[in-house]
Write a protein that holds these residues in place. Sequence first.
Motif, PDB file in Angstrom:
ATOM      1  N   ALA A  37      13.195  24.902   2.240  1.00 51.56           N
ATOM      2  CA  ALA A  37      11.758  24.734   1.998  1.00 51.56           C
ATOM      3  C   ALA A  37      11.465  23.381   1.354  1.00 51.56           C
ATOM      4  CB  ALA A  37      11.242  25.873   1.118  1.00 51.56           C
ATOM      5  N   LEU A  38      12.342  22.918   0.460  1.00 51.88           N
ATOM      6  CA  LEU A  38      12.172  21.602  -0.161  1.00 51.88           C
ATOM      7  C   LEU A  38      12.183  20.509   0.896  1.00 51.88           C
ATOM      8  CD1 LEU A  38      14.533  22.096  -3.233  1.00 51.88           C
ATOM      9  CD2 LEU A  38      12.088  21.577  -3.388  1.00 51.88           C
ATOM     10  N   ASP A  39      13.093  20.601   1.838  1.00 47.74           N
ATOM     11  CA  ASP A  39      13.192  19.618   2.907  1.00 47.74           C
ATOM     12  C   ASP A  39      11.987  19.693   3.842  1.00 47.74           C
ATOM     13  OD1 ASP A  39      14.894  17.505   3.761  1.00 47.74           O
ATOM     14  OD2 ASP A  39      15.448  18.664   5.519  1.00 47.74           O
ATOM     15  N   LYS A  40      11.558  20.908   4.153  1.00 43.77           N
ATOM     16  CA  LYS A  40      10.389  21.100   5.036  1.00 43.77           C
ATOM     17  C   LYS A  40       9.131  20.511   4.399  1.00 43.77           C
ATOM     18  CE  LYS A  40       8.098  22.846   8.536  1.00 43.77           C
ATOM     19  NZ  LYS A  40       7.124  23.824   8.172  1.00 43.77           N
ATOM     20  N   ASN A  41       8.998  20.638   3.096  1.00 41.84           N
ATOM     21  CA  ASN A  41       7.843  20.104   2.387  1.00 41.84           C
ATOM     22  C   ASN A  41       7.753  18.587   2.549  1.00 41.84           C
ATOM     23  OD1 ASN A  41       5.623  20.112   0.424  1.00 41.84           O
ATOM     24  ND2 ASN A  41       7.105  19.342  -1.056  1.00 41.84           N
ATOM     25  N   LEU A  42       8.888  17.910   2.478  1.00 43.07           N
ATOM     26  CA  LEU A  42       8.910  16.463   2.649  1.00 43.07           C
ATOM     27  C   LEU A  42       8.520  16.077   4.084  1.00 43.07           C
ATOM     28  CD1 LEU A  42      12.213  15.509   0.746  1.00 43.07           C
ATOM     29  CD2 LEU A  42       9.865  15.488  -0.127  1.00 43.07           C
ATOM     30  N   LYS A  43       9.041  16.806   5.050  1.00 48.55           N
ATOM     31  CA  LYS A  43       8.714  16.519   6.453  1.00 48.55           C
ATOM     32  C   LYS A  43       7.237  16.774   6.740  1.00 48.55           C
ATOM     33  CE  LYS A  43      13.399  17.446   8.146  1.00 48.55           C
ATOM     34  NZ  LYS A  43      14.281  18.362   8.915  1.00 48.55           N
TER      35      LYS A  43
ATOM     36  N   ASP B 264       4.682  27.954  -1.446  1.00 49.07           N
ATOM     37  CA  ASP B 264       3.870  26.738  -1.582  1.00 49.07           C
ATOM     38  C   ASP B 264       4.491  25.578  -0.812  1.00 49.07           C
ATOM     39  OD1 ASP B 264       1.640  25.325  -2.493  1.00 49.07           O
ATOM     40  OD2 ASP B 264       2.635  24.666  -4.332  1.00 49.07           O
ATOM     41  N   LEU B 265       5.811  25.481  -0.850  1.00 47.58           N
ATOM     42  CA  LEU B 265       6.503  24.408  -0.124  1.00 47.58           C
ATOM     43  C   LEU B 265       6.323  24.533   1.379  1.00 47.58           C
ATOM     44  CD1 LEU B 265       9.861  24.424  -2.130  1.00 47.58           C
ATOM     45  CD2 LEU B 265       8.185  22.570  -2.142  1.00 47.58           C
ATOM     46  N   LEU B 266       6.343  25.756   1.883  1.00 50.71           N
ATOM     47  CA  LEU B 266       6.252  25.983   3.329  1.00 50.71           C
ATOM     48  C   LEU B 266       4.821  25.997   3.838  1.00 50.71           C
ATOM     49  CD1 LEU B 266       8.949  28.785   3.827  1.00 50.71           C
ATOM     50  CD2 LEU B 266       9.177  26.340   4.324  1.00 50.71           C
ATOM     51  N   ASN B 267       3.912  26.575   3.053  1.00 46.69           N
ATOM     52  CA  ASN B 267       2.548  26.818   3.544  1.00 46.69           C
ATOM     53  C   ASN B 267       1.462  26.043   2.822  1.00 46.69           C
ATOM     54  OD1 ASN B 267       3.600  28.842   5.324  1.00 46.69           O
ATOM     55  ND2 ASN B 267       3.657  30.274   3.605  1.00 46.69           N
ATOM     56  N   TRP B 268       1.835  25.324   1.739  1.00 44.68           N
ATOM     57  CA  TRP B 268       0.861  24.570   0.957  1.00 44.68           C
ATOM     58  C   TRP B 268      -0.307  25.455   0.496  1.00 44.68           C
ATOM     59  CZ3 TRP B 268       0.248  19.062   3.562  1.00 44.68           C
ATOM     60  CH2 TRP B 268       1.483  18.404   3.516  1.00 44.68           C
ATOM     61  N   ASN B 269       0.031  26.603  -0.051  1.00 41.66           N
ATOM     62  CA  ASN B 269      -1.005  27.512  -0.542  1.00 41.66           C
ATOM     63  C   ASN B 269      -1.825  26.870  -1.654  1.00 41.66           C
ATOM     64  OD1 ASN B 269       0.035  29.481   1.175  1.00 41.66           O
ATOM     65  ND2 ASN B 269       1.369  30.336  -0.400  1.00 41.66           N
ATOM     66  N   ASN B 270      -1.143  26.124  -2.523  1.00 40.44           N
ATOM     67  CA  ASN B 270      -1.816  25.454  -3.641  1.00 40.44           C
ATOM     68  C   ASN B 270      -1.577  23.950  -3.659  1.00 40.44           C
ATOM     69  OD1 ASN B 270      -2.736  27.930  -5.114  1.00 40.44           O
ATOM     70  ND2 ASN B 270      -0.531  28.306  -5.223  1.00 40.44           N
ATOM     71  N   LEU B 271      -0.485  23.529  -3.059  1.00 46.92           N
ATOM     72  CA  LEU B 271      -0.077  22.120  -3.048  1.00 46.92           C
ATOM     73  C   LEU B 271      -0.007  21.571  -4.472  1.00 46.92           C
ATOM     74  CD1 LEU B 271       0.769  20.125  -0.900  1.00 46.92           C
ATOM     75  CD2 LEU B 271      -1.563  19.305  -0.745  1.00 46.92           C
ATOM     76  N   TYR B 272       0.475  22.424  -5.389  1.00 48.43           N
ATOM     77  CA  TYR B 272       0.532  22.034  -6.796  1.00 48.43           C
ATOM     78  C   TYR B 272       1.946  21.579  -7.133  1.00 48.43           C
ATOM     79  CZ  TYR B 272      -1.094  22.040 -11.639  1.00 48.43           C
ATOM     80  OH  TYR B 272      -1.475  21.657 -12.910  1.00 48.43           O
TER      81      TYR B 272
ATOM     82  N   ALA C 144       4.399  21.939  -5.030  1.00 55.31           N
ATOM     83  CA  ALA C 144       4.826  21.312  -3.766  1.00 55.31           C
ATOM     84  C   ALA C 144       4.416  19.849  -3.733  1.00 55.31           C
ATOM     85  CB  ALA C 144       4.220  22.062  -2.579  1.00 55.31           C
ATOM     86  N   GLY C 145       3.231  19.539  -4.247  1.00 51.47           N
ATOM     87  CA  GLY C 145       2.761  18.156  -4.297  1.00 51.47           C
ATOM     88  C   GLY C 145       3.591  17.285  -5.214  1.00 51.47           C
ATOM     89  N   ARG C 146       4.011  17.847  -6.343  1.00 57.36           N
ATOM     90  CA  ARG C 146       4.873  17.084  -7.245  1.00 57.36           C
ATOM     91  C   ARG C 146       6.213  16.779  -6.587  1.00 57.36           C
ATOM     92  NH1 ARG C 146       0.973  18.769  -9.642  1.00 57.36           N
ATOM     93  NH2 ARG C 146       0.310  18.443 -11.810  1.00 57.36           N
ATOM     94  N   LEU C 147       6.684  17.699  -5.761  1.00 54.25           N
ATOM     95  CA  LEU C 147       7.972  17.515  -5.093  1.00 54.25           C
ATOM     96  C   LEU C 147       7.882  16.627  -3.859  1.00 54.25           C
ATOM     97  CD1 LEU C 147       9.290  21.125  -5.619  1.00 54.25           C
ATOM     98  CD2 LEU C 147      10.456  19.050  -6.385  1.00 54.25           C
ATOM     99  N   GLN C 148       6.689  16.149  -3.539  1.00 59.31           N
ATOM    100  CA  GLN C 148       6.529  15.150  -2.478  1.00 59.31           C
ATOM    101  C   GLN C 148       6.693  13.735  -3.018  1.00 59.31           C
ATOM    102  OE1 GLN C 148       2.668  16.236  -1.038  1.00 59.31           O
ATOM    103  NE2 GLN C 148       3.437  17.974   0.144  1.00 59.31           N
ATOM    104  N   LYS C 149       6.775  13.628  -4.338  1.00 59.62           N
ATOM    105  CA  LYS C 149       7.009  12.355  -5.008  1.00 59.62           C
ATOM    106  C   LYS C 149       8.402  12.388  -5.653  1.00 59.62           C
ATOM    107  CE  LYS C 149       2.916  13.233  -6.936  1.00 59.62           C
ATOM    108  NZ  LYS C 149       2.138  13.935  -5.897  1.00 59.62           N
ATOM    109  N   PRO C 150       8.964  11.231  -5.973  1.00 62.88           N
ATOM    110  CA  PRO C 150      10.297  11.235  -6.579  1.00 62.88           C
ATOM    111  C   PRO C 150      10.330  12.048  -7.878  1.00 62.88           C
ATOM    112  CG  PRO C 150       9.719   9.023  -5.860  1.00 62.88           C
ATOM    113  CD  PRO C 150       8.473   9.856  -5.712  1.00 62.88           C
TER     114      PRO C 150
END
Length: 317
Positions: free
Chosen positions: A152-158, A121-129, A131-137
């Motif tokens: 993958a956590l870092d890639k999600n932010l980028k 999910d972090l790499l491909n945004w399959n659900n952005l669920y 991964a979406g929470r981890l885009q916020k603090p």
Amino acid sequence: MALQALQSSGVAFRKILSHFPEELSLAFAYGSGVYRQVGPSSDQKNAMLDFVFTVDDPVAWHSKNLKKNWNHYSFLKVLGPKIITTIQNNYGAGVYYNPLVMCDGRLIKYGVISTNILIEDLLNWNNLYVAGRLQKPVKIIAMNENVALRSALDKNLKSAVTTAFLMLPESFSEEDLFIEIAGLSYSGDFRMVVGEDKTKVLNIVKPNIAHFRELYGNILQENPQVVYKIQQGRLEQQINHIMDPPGKNRDVEETLLQVAHDPDCGEVVRLGLSAIVRPSSMKQSTKGIFTAGVKKSVVYSSLKLHKMWKGWLRKTS
């Protein structure tokens, strides 16, 4: 590294974590109980604490958790850890939530997700669920040395930054950027129609600009696509600086420039995000009725509607 900004060693959170099996690749707390929000979620002291536990072996983890915390589960507990894991992995957004749990004197909700599914999910945004929470603090309570997960956590932010750029003009403020980033995982989420305050994204960002800046500051400073004027809190996009030297990849450069200056680019991106978020949020919420149980689902939904009603009254008063 941007990931470092996520980490925290909150004693209270670690105390809650001690009530659960230890085999976690990642554990983090998020939401209004962790970071102050304005509006109907501003009562941080009494807010429910939200957690996500990432595990390498969900069957083994649920097996141990059922022995320790049998009463956390709905009627599905009688089916055993293998069925619970099947429901977790194959339906909704790959998360199994136990809500409205009293733990160490606080009301909490916790979700369990497989490490492999989270990385996908972090790499491909399959659900952005998640991964979406981890885009916020968030406050990271525990994390092992899984290199693939950290990357993958870092890639999600980028990826969140790059996507937000496509929906912003050439010049914009930090707040504009963080509002776009915080809103990515809410695009198309049906809960924003029923159950959530419509100004939720603003309520998340405005009191937490410093936390967003800590999370994304290094990424923005190292990104050749923008000039980051830290003192003024503003950014200017430099699309022509992201490519190789002149003469290389000319067709790719021209395509990027065309996309970036397309007036409909932002809308196309939003439609794409909605196509990811809407089905996963609906399926996850439907799954929640079974994983939480009917009684807890009714109580949890009532709390959400009450919060939305408070927000509406606040705006109309």
